[in-house]
Design a protein around this motif. Structure first.
Motif, short mmCIF file in Angstrom:
data_model
loop_
_atom_site.label_atom_id
_atom_site.label_comp_id
_atom_site.label_asym_id
_atom_site.label_seq_id
_atom_site.Cartn_x
_atom_site.Cartn_y
_atom_site.Cartn_z
N UNK A 1 0.92 -1.22 -0.10
CA UNK A 1 0.14 -0.24 -0.12
C UNK A 1 0.86 1.32 -0.01
N UNK A 2 1.81 1.24 0.73
CA UNK A 2 2.62 2.49 0.87
C UNK A 2 3.61 2.40 -0.40
N UNK A 3 3.84 1.77 -0.76
CA UNK A 3 4.53 1.37 -1.84
C UNK A 3 3.78 2.16 -3.24
N UNK A 4 2.51 1.77 -2.98
CA UNK A 4 1.77 2.28 -4.03
C UNK A 4 1.42 3.80 -3.95
N UNK A 5 1.47 4.31 -2.72
CA UNK A 5 1.56 5.73 -2.54
C UNK A 5 2.82 6.31 -3.38
N UNK A 6 3.85 5.61 -3.24
CA UNK A 6 5.39 6.22 -3.54
C UNK A 6 5.25 6.33 -5.22
N UNK A 7 4.63 5.13 -5.79
CA UNK A 7 4.42 4.95 -7.16
C UNK A 7 3.47 6.01 -7.74
N UNK A 8 2.46 6.23 -6.99
CA UNK A 8 1.52 7.28 -7.60
C UNK A 8 2.43 8.62 -7.64
N UNK A 9 3.33 8.69 -6.84
CA UNK A 9 4.15 10.13 -6.96
C UNK A 9 5.07 10.07 -8.11
N UNK A 10 5.64 8.67 -8.28
CA UNK A 10 6.39 8.65 -9.60
C UNK A 10 5.67 9.10 -10.61
N UNK A 11 4.37 8.53 -10.94
CA UNK A 11 3.60 8.76 -12.16
C UNK A 11 3.39 10.26 -12.15
N UNK A 12 3.10 10.86 -11.06
CA UNK A 12 2.63 12.22 -11.03
C UNK A 12 3.99 12.99 -11.67
N UNK A 13 5.27 12.43 -11.35
CA UNK A 13 6.25 13.22 -11.78
C UNK A 13 6.27 13.71 -13.31
N UNK A 14 5.47 12.55 -14.13
CA UNK A 14 5.54 12.55 -15.59
C UNK A 14 4.59 13.86 -16.08
N UNK A 15 3.63 14.08 -15.01
CA UNK A 15 2.93 15.42 -15.43
C UNK A 15 3.88 16.53 -15.48
N UNK A 16 4.84 16.64 -14.77
CA UNK A 16 5.67 17.63 -14.68
C UNK A 16 6.22 18.04 -16.26
#
Lengths: 498, 501
Positions: B315-330
């Motif tokens: 679950x927590x790693x999923x939060x981190x991965x959501x963060x990685x994905x949002x990096x691409x929005x940058x």
């Protein structure tokens, strides 16, 4: 016809054959692994011999589109540095398999991981695309973890975790450096040639260089980020220590040279004094620590860090002599470290089950082959003429004299300490007489097996060959490093007035 | 005036229509035709029906990819190859997740369980093609409400109810945020359709309200992709919800949210016609996305570091991965959006494989990491699969996670804002992912290094096909990412002609 990539293909093919369920006995696993390693060595040798010195540059190329939209291609090729290091990888891989002939526990998995590591190393040395270099660089990390954590000894959990975390954290720095380098170059391509041709402004290079150099340097045992190396080497099973010290540390040094120095020449020129300082400190500091070790394998572990200091020092000189010395030292130390770890980890420890000075007695008579191997390898390690270490270190010293002469002081002191700890290890490990009433000391030890002798002779002849006849190596290395040294010189030369 | 339901729209809505029909017929068949059968038989029929129908929906979505793009439902929905692909992925992941259902998960009402699962997949699929704030909100709620109910489906488990309550509470807060944000955007732009917003927002200088609207909209949407600070319920939900529900939230939900976010920022919050410059509205959402990404990567990885339970760790790693994905929005480029969707798909594949492995083993001993102890000894194939999935999450080659993460960070470095602006975010992300290596290695250590204590533990045969399919996806896309990334980049480039500046 491109031959060099076959080192990778054959290693992969060997892994595929090894994973077939038809092999049931560990002997079969060993033979498959040995044949794979031998064919890799054969390909590396052919590539080395057939490298066209007069033509120079990157040869035997292969370039397939991989991710064209992102400027990434699957591009392999070898220049003079790569062929030398591939030859080293082949040598260490073959002797590593031979020194692992006593592995019985999960031998299939052991050799699969071993070959996976070897394949990754070949890949880094041959990759001609920055993404591909990083791909193989990361690929080589995971086998290390399992090789140490499963087959190792002496605090193996701690050592495995430490080594892999150091590798991964440093590779994160490398990744950041690579991404920024490519973005700043504005080429939109990961191809090494086009990146080398790109103009990156000097201030950008000046802060990209430390990121890349430190990132790769951690794997090369760069002081003060070297502490993973002794613990990792000590905990690893012999073949893995040989690979770790012999070739994996060279991955880091190779990355420093190929990526950091070659692609950020102005940055390298800016930081060269610091690089030399780190190298020279490592030579002296690690040698002093090696002098104080009670565990024979830790002596070798710290001596590796000390010897890799020569590579870093050579890289810091930024002239052709010093850079060639650094590459030569990569080859030389790869062979010698493999040999030393084999003597201590395999020949002695597997028989006496101890590596502590004071518990080892009279090995000169009980294991004469190990004794003579250590004498020769130790002489090579001290840099005596006739061995590869001499050729390498003398070039680094000359290169340093030409550019950063001040750092010769700790370096020469470090070389003196190298004599001290090598002779001390020789004395305490092999000449200590048995204590009174020590029943273990008179025990007959199992004699050195044929695979061990073959492997030791292979590595010994390699260091002697490079020491007595360095021309074949130097003629391949020099054009490649001269090109890099010229890039640095061009980057630092004042811009011509229009 | 466009006819909201012409033939083309009906054709392009076929997967959703099929899913909707299945939703009712699963319950209908269970209640009408086979109500007198035994519980086990009813469960088996419902599961086969639901999973089969969802797989069929996925196939129809895939078949619609060549149809090009069109707009339907009076401009509220857009049907294009990228959406069709995301929908196919969502339906497949939902089908796979529901396939993991055990009779205990579904209890005495199997048909309702599967019907709710289909409803949430339907909502996610609509999210992927929403082109209007209202449709987007409705589809978010449709999938959300079904998932809240599913979370509590272990009726006798207090923990399941508690997880559902937490999920619902955070979800309600997120919905309020979303609704408020959407409302402000609508008032500032004068319309709810994305094309209207893209014209309206950029036709005048932005006000403070625009900024609030952007922050609230993205913050609310963060819940669907489990990004911080809307992640608080995730560990409990992953741990105590029925396994297929946790799997659905970890896989299908992320893909749907990724696609919805891409469309929201790429279409509504990017100028419709090239402005010849940078607009403050873009600054607003790029910076918001960057902060969400940074906070998620740091909190997710730090949180996972402390976990002793495997599902909580995921679950927590999923939060981190959501963060990685949002990096691409940058990056603000179609290329970056394609990388985001690519990553969400391979992340979901690895997670589906992990949940299949969890479902394949007896969970009576609790959630501890110890559950994997000795896996390499008694089922080496499963151990290798676990190793590959974990390596993919850690982002190491030769798995798809390596390529995917590289592309995410690369797209941010090569984005419209320039690499200098992206450097702090990249540095934070890479540092945070270094923390991640430690806990992923811990899992590998249990599976490969620590020996077995006692007993034979076998894998349930039912989960194996899912494990192998996920494994194939993760490995094939690791070695040949172009296979999927190239068409995705092409589709994305066609979607947002003005997004590249």
């Amino acid at each position: 016809m491109s031959l060099v990539p076959w080192t990778i293909w054959l290693t992969l093919a060997g892994m595929a054959i090894l994973s077939l369920p038809v092999w049931r006995h560990s002997a079969q696993h060993k033979w498959v692994a040995l044949i794979t390693a031998l064919s890799g060595l054969a390909m590396a040798t052919i590539a080395f011999l057939s490298y066209d010195i007069s033509a120079g540059g990157v040869q035997g190329g292969l370039s397939l589109p991989w991710l064209p939209s992102l400027g990434i291609s699957f591009s392999l090729g070898a220049d003079g540095i790569s062929v030398v290091l591939c030859l080293l990888t082949g040598l260490v891989a073959v002797s590593g398999v031979l020194f692992s002939w006593n592995i019985e526990k999960n031998s299939r998995a052991f050799f699969l991981l071993f070959l996976g590591l070897v394949g990754g190393v070949y890949g880094v040395f041959l990759a001609n695309d920055l993404f591909l270099i990083f791909f193989f660089y990361e690929l080589a990390i995971i086998p290390k973890f399992f090789l140490i954590a499963i087959w190792g000894h002496t605090r193996k959990d701690y050592a495995a975790m430490k080594l892999v975390l150091y590798s991964l954290v440093s590779s994160a720095a490398v990744l950041l450096g690579i991404l920024l380098l490519v973005a700043a170059s504005g080429t939109g391509s990961f191809d090494m040639q086009s990146l080398a041709a790109a103009k990156i402004s000097e201030p950008v290079q000046i802060w990209l260089f430390p990121l890349l150099f430190l990132g790769f340097g951690v794997l090369a045992g760069l002081w003060p980020f070297h502490t993973w190396a002794p613990t990792g080497h000590v905990a690893a099973p012999t073949a893995a220590s040989m690979l770790l010290a012999g070739v994996v540390m060279k991955l880091g040094a190779y990355g420093c040279l190929r990526v950091a120095v070659q692609l950020c020449p102005a940055g390298a020129a800016h930081w060269s004094g610091w690089v030399c300082a780190l190298g020279a400190i490592a030579i002296l500091f690690a040698a002093l620590i090696a002098l104080r070790q009670r565990d024979f394998k830790f002596v070798i572990g710290y001596s590796s860090v000390s010897h890799m200091g020569f590579v870093i020092l050579g890289l810091g000189t930024l002239n052709a002599t010093g850079l060639a010395g650094a590459v030569m030292q990569m080859f030389s130390h790869g062979v010698i470290a493999g040999l030393l770890f084999a003597v201590v980890g395999r020949m002695i420890y597997e028989r006496t089950h101890t590596r502590m000075f004071g518990e080892l007695s009279d090995l000169r008579h009980r294991l004469p082959f190990a004794f003579w191997t250590f004498v020769l390898a130790g002489a090579a390690s001290m840099g005596l003429p006739g061995f590869s270490g001499f050729i390498a270190e003398i070039q680094v010293l000359i290169g340093t004299w030409k550019s950063q002469a001040i750092w010769l002081v700790p370096t020469v002191l470090g070389m003196a300490v190298t004599f001290a700890y090598t002779l001390q290890a020789l004395h305490q490990g092999f000449f200590t007489p048995a204590a009174q009433g020590d029943t273990h000391a008179s025990e007959q030890l199992p004699s050195i097996t044929l695979p061990e002798k073959v492997a030791a002779l292979l590595l010994l002849s390699a260091t002697l060959w490079a020491g007595l006849n360095p021309e074949p190596l130097n003629r391949r290395i020099y054009p490649a490093v001269s090109a890099i040294a010229e890039r640095v010189a061009a980057a630092t030369a004042p811009a011509p007035q229009p | 005036m466009m006819n909201p339901l012409d033939w083309n729209t009906l054709l392009r809505l076929l997967p959703e229509i099929l899913a909707g029909l299945t939703l009712f017929s699963v319950v209908g068949v269970d209640r009408g035709l086979i109500s007198h059968w035994g519980e086990q038989a009813r469960f088996t029929v419902s599961r086969l029906f639901a999973c089969g129908a969802l797989a069929a929906c996925a196939l129809v979505s895939l078949a619609e990819i060549p149809f090009g793009s069109s707009v339907g439902l009076a401009g509220a929905a857009v049907f294009d190859p990228l959406s069709s692909f995301a929908q196919a992925a969502i339906f497949l992941l939902a089908s796979g997740s529901l396939w993991l259902t055990s009779p205990e998960d579904a209890g005495e009402h199997p048909a309702e369980f599967f019907a709710l699962g289909i409803a949430s997949a339907l909502g996610l699929s609509l999210m992927a093609s929403a082109r209007d704030l209202i449709l987007l909100f409705i589809s978010v709620e449709l999938s959300g409400l079904s998932l809240y109910a599913l979370c509590a489906f272990h009726k006798k488990s207090a923990a399941s109810a508690e997880a559902a309550l937490k999920y619902f509470t955070i979800g309600a807060v997120a919905s309020a945020f979303t609704l408020y944000g959407f409302g402000i955007l609508m008032s500032q732009a004068g319309g709810t359709r994305f094309d209207e917003i893209a014209v309206g927002l950029f036709s005048h200088p932005p006000t403070l309200w625009t900024l609030v609207g952007v922050i609230f909209s993205l913050g609310g949407m963060a819940f669907k992709i489990t990004a911080a600070p809307m992640h608080m319920a995730a560990p409990d939900v992953y741990r105590h919800a029925p396994l297929p529900v946790a799997s659905m939230i970890a896989t299908a939900s992320k893909v749907g949210a990724a696609m919805a976010l891409i469309r929201l920022v790429g279409h509504a919050l990017s100028p419709d016609v090239p402005l010849g410059g940078w607009h403050a509205v873009q600054d607003f959402w790029v910076i918001t996305a960057g902060w969400l990404a940074a906070v998620s990567m740091v909190l997710g990885n730090l949180g996972a570091l402390a976990q002793q339970g495997f599902r909580r760790l995921i679950a927590y790693s999923g939060v981190a991965h959501a963060g990685y994905m949002l990096v691409a929005l940058f990056s603000c480029t179609p290329q970056g959006y394609a990388c985001l969707l690519f990553y969400s798909v391979i992340y979901a594949a690895a997670n589906l494989g992990l949940f299949a492995l969890i479902a394949g083993r007896d969970e009576s001993e609790g959630d501890s990491l110890r559950r994997w102890q000795g896996l390499a000894t008694h089922s080496p194939a499963a151990a290798i699969a676990l190793g590959v999935f974990i390596l993919s999450l850690a982002g190491l080659p030769p798995t798809a996670g390596f390529a995917g993460k590289f592309f995410l960070f690369m797209s941010a470095a090569g984005g419209a804002l320039g690499w200098m602006q992206a450097t702090p975010l990249l540095a934070v992300g890479l540092l945070a992912s270094c923390i991640g290596f430690y806990y992923y290695l811990r899992v590998l250590k249990y599976a490969f290094v620590h020996g077995v204590e006692e007993g034979e533990a076998s894998m349930t045969v039912r989960v194996l096909p899912l494990v192998w399919i996920s494994l194939a996806v993760v490995l094939v896309l690791g070695v040949a990412p172009n296979f999927l990334l190239a068409p995705m980049a092409q589709w994305a480039a066609g979607l947002f002609p003005s997004a590249s500046l």
